[in-house]
Scaffold this active site. Structure first.
Site, PDB file in Angstrom:
ATOM      1  N   TRP A 157      37.000  28.687  35.724  1.00 19.32           N
ATOM      2  CA  TRP A 157      38.089  28.871  36.679  1.00 19.32           C
ATOM      3  C   TRP A 157      38.656  27.476  36.888  1.00 19.32           C
ATOM      4  O   TRP A 157      37.981  26.606  37.449  1.00 19.32           O
ATOM      5  CB  TRP A 157      37.574  29.453  37.989  1.00 19.32           C
ATOM      6  CG  TRP A 157      38.689  29.813  38.931  1.00 19.32           C
ATOM      7  CD1 TRP A 157      39.504  30.903  38.872  1.00 19.32           C
ATOM      8  CD2 TRP A 157      39.111  29.068  40.073  1.00 19.32           C
ATOM      9  NE1 TRP A 157      40.406  30.886  39.899  1.00 19.32           N
ATOM     10  CE2 TRP A 157      40.191  29.769  40.660  1.00 19.32           C
ATOM     11  CE3 TRP A 157      38.701  27.879  40.667  1.00 19.32           C
ATOM     12  CZ2 TRP A 157      40.856  29.327  41.796  1.00 19.32           C
ATOM     13  CZ3 TRP A 157      39.358  27.434  41.805  1.00 19.32           C
ATOM     14  CH2 TRP A 157      40.421  28.153  42.365  1.00 19.32           C
TER      15      TRP A 157
ATOM     16  N   HIS B 160      59.405  40.592  66.607  1.00 20.70           N
ATOM     17  CA  HIS B 160      59.530  39.136  66.776  1.00 20.70           C
ATOM     18  C   HIS B 160      59.797  38.430  65.456  1.00 20.70           C
ATOM     19  O   HIS B 160      59.535  37.241  65.330  1.00 20.70           O
ATOM     20  CB  HIS B 160      58.258  38.575  67.427  1.00 20.70           C
ATOM     21  CG  HIS B 160      58.023  39.135  68.790  1.00 20.70           C
ATOM     22  ND1 HIS B 160      58.836  38.865  69.859  1.00 20.70           N
ATOM     23  CD2 HIS B 160      57.087  39.996  69.252  1.00 20.70           C
ATOM     24  CE1 HIS B 160      58.405  39.514  70.934  1.00 20.70           C
ATOM     25  NE2 HIS B 160      57.340  40.219  70.582  1.00 20.70           N
TER      26      HIS B 160
ATOM     27  N   LYS C  75      36.051  35.516  41.636  1.00 22.68           N
ATOM     28  CA  LYS C  75      35.303  36.297  42.621  1.00 22.68           C
ATOM     29  C   LYS C  75      34.524  35.401  43.554  1.00 22.68           C
ATOM     30  O   LYS C  75      34.478  35.608  44.748  1.00 22.68           O
ATOM     31  CB  LYS C  75      34.357  37.241  41.890  1.00 22.68           C
ATOM     32  CG  LYS C  75      33.532  38.068  42.840  1.00 22.68           C
ATOM     33  CD  LYS C  75      33.737  39.526  42.603  1.00 22.68           C
ATOM     34  CE  LYS C  75      33.210  40.381  43.705  1.00 22.68           C
ATOM     35  NZ  LYS C  75      34.272  40.792  44.612  1.00 22.68           N
TER      36      LYS C  75
ATOM     37  N   GLU D  72      44.662  43.237  55.233  1.00 26.06           N
ATOM     38  CA  GLU D  72      43.896  43.507  54.008  1.00 26.06           C
ATOM     39  C   GLU D  72      44.759  44.239  52.971  1.00 26.06           C
ATOM     40  O   GLU D  72      44.693  43.943  51.774  1.00 26.06           O
ATOM     41  CB  GLU D  72      42.639  44.325  54.356  1.00 26.06           C
ATOM     42  CG  GLU D  72      41.821  44.816  53.179  1.00 26.06           C
ATOM     43  CD  GLU D  72      41.188  43.720  52.328  1.00 26.06           C
ATOM     44  OE1 GLU D  72      41.335  42.528  52.669  1.00 26.06           O
ATOM     45  OE2 GLU D  72      40.565  44.058  51.315  1.00 26.06           O
TER      46      GLU D  72
ATOM     47  N   ARG E 185      33.355  34.932  37.953  1.00 26.96           N
ATOM     48  CA  ARG E 185      33.495  33.612  38.566  1.00 26.96           C
ATOM     49  C   ARG E 185      34.707  32.854  38.030  1.00 26.96           C
ATOM     50  O   ARG E 185      35.029  31.770  38.518  1.00 26.96           O
ATOM     51  CB  ARG E 185      32.235  32.783  38.323  1.00 26.96           C
ATOM     52  CG  ARG E 185      30.974  33.443  38.846  1.00 26.96           C
ATOM     53  CD  ARG E 185      29.767  32.621  38.518  1.00 26.96           C
ATOM     54  NE  ARG E 185      29.754  31.398  39.280  1.00 26.96           N
ATOM     55  CZ  ARG E 185      29.252  31.267  40.485  1.00 26.96           C
ATOM     56  NH1 ARG E 185      28.720  32.306  41.083  1.00 26.96           N
ATOM     57  NH2 ARG E 185      29.278  30.122  41.113  1.00 26.96           N
TER      58      ARG E 185
ATOM     59  N   ASN F 174      30.020  23.627  36.911  1.00 28.74           N
ATOM     60  CA  ASN F 174      30.688  24.506  37.873  1.00 28.74           C
ATOM     61  C   ASN F 174      30.874  23.715  39.154  1.00 28.74           C
ATOM     62  O   ASN F 174      29.904  23.181  39.682  1.00 28.74           O
ATOM     63  CB  ASN F 174      29.813  25.742  38.139  1.00 28.74           C
ATOM     64  CG  ASN F 174      30.216  26.472  39.413  1.00 28.74           C
ATOM     65  OD1 ASN F 174      31.395  26.498  39.772  1.00 28.74           O
ATOM     66  ND2 ASN F 174      29.238  27.048  40.094  1.00 28.74           N
ATOM     67  N   GLY F 175      32.114  23.624  39.641  1.00 23.96           N
ATOM     68  CA  GLY F 175      32.329  22.910  40.901  1.00 23.96           C
ATOM     69  C   GLY F 175      33.281  21.740  40.705  1.00 23.96           C
ATOM     70  O   GLY F 175      34.028  21.687  39.732  1.00 23.96           O
TER      71      GLY F 175
ATOM     72  N   LYS G   1      45.445  42.672  49.330  1.00 28.82           N
ATOM     73  CA  LYS G   1      45.060  43.393  48.117  1.00 28.82           C
ATOM     74  C   LYS G   1      46.262  43.594  47.194  1.00 28.82           C
ATOM     75  O   LYS G   1      46.163  43.410  45.991  1.00 28.82           O
ATOM     76  CB  LYS G   1      44.512  44.791  48.473  1.00 28.82           C
ATOM     77  CG  LYS G   1      43.081  44.831  48.914  1.00 28.82           C
ATOM     78  CD  LYS G   1      42.145  44.938  47.737  1.00 28.82           C
ATOM     79  CE  LYS G   1      40.725  44.567  48.116  1.00 28.82           C
ATOM     80  NZ  LYS G   1      40.557  43.212  48.620  1.00 28.82           N
TER      81      LYS G   1
ATOM     82  N   CYS H 193      33.122  28.157  38.320  1.00 32.54           N
ATOM     83  CA  CYS H 193      32.940  28.676  36.976  1.00 32.54           C
ATOM     84  C   CYS H 193      31.556  29.316  36.897  1.00 32.54           C
ATOM     85  O   CYS H 193      30.784  29.257  37.837  1.00 32.54           O
ATOM     86  CB  CYS H 193      33.032  27.521  36.003  1.00 32.54           C
ATOM     87  SG  CYS H 193      34.469  26.490  36.322  1.00 32.54           S
TER      88      CYS H 193
ATOM     89  N   GLU I 283      47.283  40.240  45.570  1.00 36.53           N
ATOM     90  CA  GLU I 283      46.386  39.658  44.574  1.00 36.53           C
ATOM     91  C   GLU I 283      46.308  40.490  43.298  1.00 36.53           C
ATOM     92  O   GLU I 283      46.054  39.961  42.233  1.00 36.53           O
ATOM     93  CB  GLU I 283      44.996  39.358  45.151  1.00 36.53           C
ATOM     94  CG  GLU I 283      44.207  40.539  45.640  1.00 36.53           C
ATOM     95  CD  GLU I 283      42.864  40.104  46.259  1.00 36.53           C
ATOM     96  OE1 GLU I 283      42.409  38.990  46.019  1.00 36.53           O
ATOM     97  OE2 GLU I 283      42.282  40.930  47.000  1.00 36.53           O
TER      98      GLU I 283
HETATM   99  C1  G6P Z   1      37.501  35.488  46.711  1.00 41.08           C
HETATM  100  C2  G6P Z   1      37.453  36.956  46.335  1.00 41.08           C
HETATM  101  C3  G6P Z   1      37.630  37.817  47.566  1.00 41.08           C
HETATM  102  C4  G6P Z   1      36.617  37.452  48.632  1.00 41.08           C
HETATM  103  C5  G6P Z   1      36.643  35.961  48.952  1.00 41.08           C
HETATM  104  C6  G6P Z   1      35.472  35.549  49.829  1.00 41.08           C
HETATM  105  O1  G6P Z   1      38.777  35.133  47.113  1.00 41.08           O
HETATM  106  O2  G6P Z   1      38.453  37.247  45.374  1.00 41.08           O
HETATM  107  O3  G6P Z   1      37.495  39.179  47.208  1.00 41.08           O
HETATM  108  O4  G6P Z   1      36.878  38.176  49.785  1.00 41.08           O
HETATM  109  O5  G6P Z   1      36.557  35.196  47.761  1.00 41.08           O
HETATM  110  O6  G6P Z   1      34.304  35.673  49.083  1.00 41.08           O
HETATM  111  P1  G6P Z   1      32.878  36.003  49.705  1.00 41.08           P
HETATM  112  O7  G6P Z   1      31.974  36.086  48.511  1.00 41.08           O
HETATM  113  O8  G6P Z   1      32.524  34.839  50.599  1.00 41.08           O
HETATM  114  O9  G6P Z   1      32.971  37.269  50.452  1.00 41.08           O
END
Ligand code: G6P
Length: 607
Positions: free
Chosen positions: A74, A502, A602, A479, A27, A98-99, A483, A2, A486
């Site tokens: 969060w 396979h 994030k 990736e 966050r 937070n945590g 993307k 958070c 998500e």
């Molecule tokens: C979250 C974000 C991703 C990011 C990942 C790792 O899942 O949504 O975009 O790649 O965390 O975060 P970092 O800050 O360690 O790159």
């Protein structure tokens, strides 16, 4: 993970708390809340969902106190309801957290047995009642917080506000970040410097285990053993930066379009453009003595690590293993004391990545951190930092940080190759030239946006999507799928094109789009064979490749995105652009919130 904030100010705190929370929404955004003191009495306003709901509430029920705390959530323990929203309160105090407090069950039972009534499903309420219980036993607020901190296990950061204490906030850090900001007769606390940027650019960071007693006159920092310690206030560059969308509809769109510039900055950090050579890098180990390299990261940063593996193996002839941090930290892998581990993280605060770095350090081995936030925990703990100069990234899905991570990985790989004598000076100059060409190629690729939007239109009606690639395009396929999942919530998978036969080939039908990432590299011919396998089974192929790729593939394509011609080595930096734009536009077409996808955050400071 958070976002938390505290203000000891002179005017009304609530509007400023909200302003700071806007910068912390990356966050988490499941709920938000603020608490202030009015004539010494605690007042709280909270709301489920995004911050704008809290703003509406505050417009109807304004808070006037000059001291306050705020939170954007969060959800970990307990649903994202208003009742579970922070700040949590007792009759003596309010707290934002937070945590995760790992031993919350035991503590909850103990406190319940003493008669404390829990109003929420959260672990955070423990943090309120533990301190309340110590206050009831006659301790001062500071002693009560210290005693409680010793009882809570886990990774967290806290800020406490006390009934009747108009000039006191207490913050604590144990595994999650917390910064203290110094203003003019005002003091602030926040999860990061960006949150405090509207108020001050003078910031001190709590070290692991620290806690701080903050008044309008200043902050007293103490360590985990209650010794008074000095934590320096430094001028932070985040102070000048405003998190604004400009003319873009979403931060993600803005960040995608910033890439030519920030990739350019990052390349310039590593490359002497005039000499076409790498700038020296201060390796924490002698690259010549290395036997292997490990790379540890999460999410999109992990994908950057996977691409880095191809480059380090090719340029430096060193074996590379890549791990997701949540696996690495608990697997207790043997750590080669003479080895090197590279940690990749945008935020520099991801709990699993940070814990993995600690593990490597505890085992006496050396580390390099590829990080975007220079003041972050990971940046401060690593032996050397390879920065990405992407600037603050607000969109939850990483875009510009990813391509800058790729640049940093490329520079590290080239540096290792040179230091180990695998690459010649001529190789260095050629490859550095190719790397320096990427910002221009990215700018050219961004012009394809209208064509990408058309493809996104088609993807937006799909139930499943498959991404295929070979070589460095394979991690990029991962990736692409990540993307799309998500942002649009469409199920997607990324596969190594050669692995198609396979398993996933069984999924090919006339409904599922197959996106092929096909830069012209030595394995493109093989990818063509895989496209033919898809085509023979009536699959829908969407090819992203250079101008001649469609011709060479000689299969029926539902769609073709003609990428600029380029040398293939650093193609992932450029091919990342359509991958990002595709996910972004699909989400927008489907009416999804591209900046704040559901359930995500994030900065993931929980495990
Ligand atoms: C979250 C974000 C991703 C990011 C990942 C790792 O899942 O949504 O975009 O790649 O965390 O975060 P970092 O800050 O360690 O790159």
């Amino acid at each position: 993970m958070c976002g938390i904030v505290g203000i000891l100010g002179n005017g009304a705190a609530a509007p400023r708390l909200v302003e700071a929370l806007k910068r912390l929404e990356y966050r988490g955004y499941d709920s938000a809340g603020v608490a202030t003191l009015e004539r010494g009495e605690l007042k709280r306003v909270r709301a489920e969902g995004k911050l704008r709901n809290l703003e509406t509430r505050l417009a109807d029920h304004p808070l006037h106190g000059a001291i306050g705390i705020g939170h954007t959530r969060w959800a970990t323990h307990g649903r994202p309801t208003e009742n579970n929203a922070h700040p949590h309160a007792s009759d003596r105090l309010a707290v934002v957290h937070n945590g995760i407090i790992e031993n919350f069950r035991t503590l909850r039972e103990e406190l319940a047995a003493k008669g404390y009534r829990f109003a929420t499903e959260t672990d955070s309420e423990i943090a309120a009642f533990l301190v309340t219980d110590e206050l009831a036993a006659g301790k001062s607020p500071a002693d009560a917080v210290y005693a409680s901190l010793r009882r809570m296990r886990g990774a967290f950061a806290l800020v406490y506000l006390f009934e009747g204490e108009d000039n006191l906030l207490i913050g604590a850090r144990q595994g999650a970040p917390l910064a203290v900001g110094q203003g003019d007769g005002e003091m602030f606390l926040g999860s990061d410097a960006l949150a405090l940027a509207p108020f001050t650019d003078r910031v001190a960071y709590l070290e692991e285990g620290d806690w701080a007693i903050v008044t309008r006159e200043g902050a007293e920092f103490r360590d985990a053993d209650n010794n008074v310690v000095q934590r320096r206030f430094v001028k932070t560059p985040a102070g000048g930066l405003l998190a604004e969308k400009g003319n873009y509809r979403h931060f993600m769109a803005k960040e995608i379009h910033e890439q030519p510039e920030v990739i350019g900055h990052t390349v310039a950090h590593y490359v002497d453009m005039g000499a076409q050579r790498l700038k020296p890098f201060d390796w924490p180990v002698d690259p010549k003595s290395l036997n292997r390299v490990s790379i540890v990261a999460c999410g999109t940063a992990h994908v950057a690590g996977l691409v880095g593996k191809y480059w380090i193996e090719r340029f430096a002839r060193l074996p590379v293993e890549v791990d997701v941090a949540s696996e690495y930290r608990y697997r207790e892998p043997p750590v080669d004391k003479d080895g090197l581990t590279i940690f990749v993280s945008q935020s520099g605060e991801t709990a699993d990545t940070l814990a993995s770095l600690r593990y490597v350090k505890d085992n006496g081995a050396r580390s390099v951190a590829v990080v975007n936030v220079a003041t972050s925990s990971i940046a401060r703990l690593a032996d050397a930092v390879a920065p990405t100069l992407a600037g603050p990234e607000i969109g939850v899905a990483s875009t510009k940080a990813f391509t800058c991570q790729l640049v940093a990985m490329a520079a590290l790989a080239l540096g290792l190759g040179r230091a180990r004598g695998v690459l010649s000076e001529a190789d260095e100059t050629r490859l550095v030239g190719e790397l320096a060409a990427t910002p221009g190629l990215v700018a050219e690729t961004l012009k394809l946006e209208p064509a990408v939007e058309k493809i996104a239109q088609k993807l937006s009606t799909a139930r499943d999507v498959l991404y295929l690639g070979r070589g460095t395009a394979y991690p990029l396929a991962l990736e692409g799928a990540l993307k799309l999942k998500e942002l649009s919530y469409i199920h997607a998978e990324g596969y190594a094109a050669g692995e198609l036969k396979h398993g996933p080939i069984a999924l090919i039908d006339a409904a599922m789009p197959v996106i092929v990432l096909g830069p012209r590299d030595p394995v493109f011919e093989k990818t063509i064979s895989n496209m033919q396998e898809v085509s023979a089974r009536g699959g829908r192929i969407f090819l992203i490749g250079d101008a001649h790729a469609a011709e060479e593939a000689a299969v029926t394509l539902e769609s073709f995105l003609p990428m600029p011609d380029m040398a293939s080595t650093f193609a992932p930096i450029v091919y990342a652009i359509p991958v990002q734009m595709l996910a972004y536009h699909t989400a927008v077409i489907m009416g999804k919130d591209a900046d704040q996808p559901r359930n995500l955050a994030k900065s993931v400071t929980v495990e």
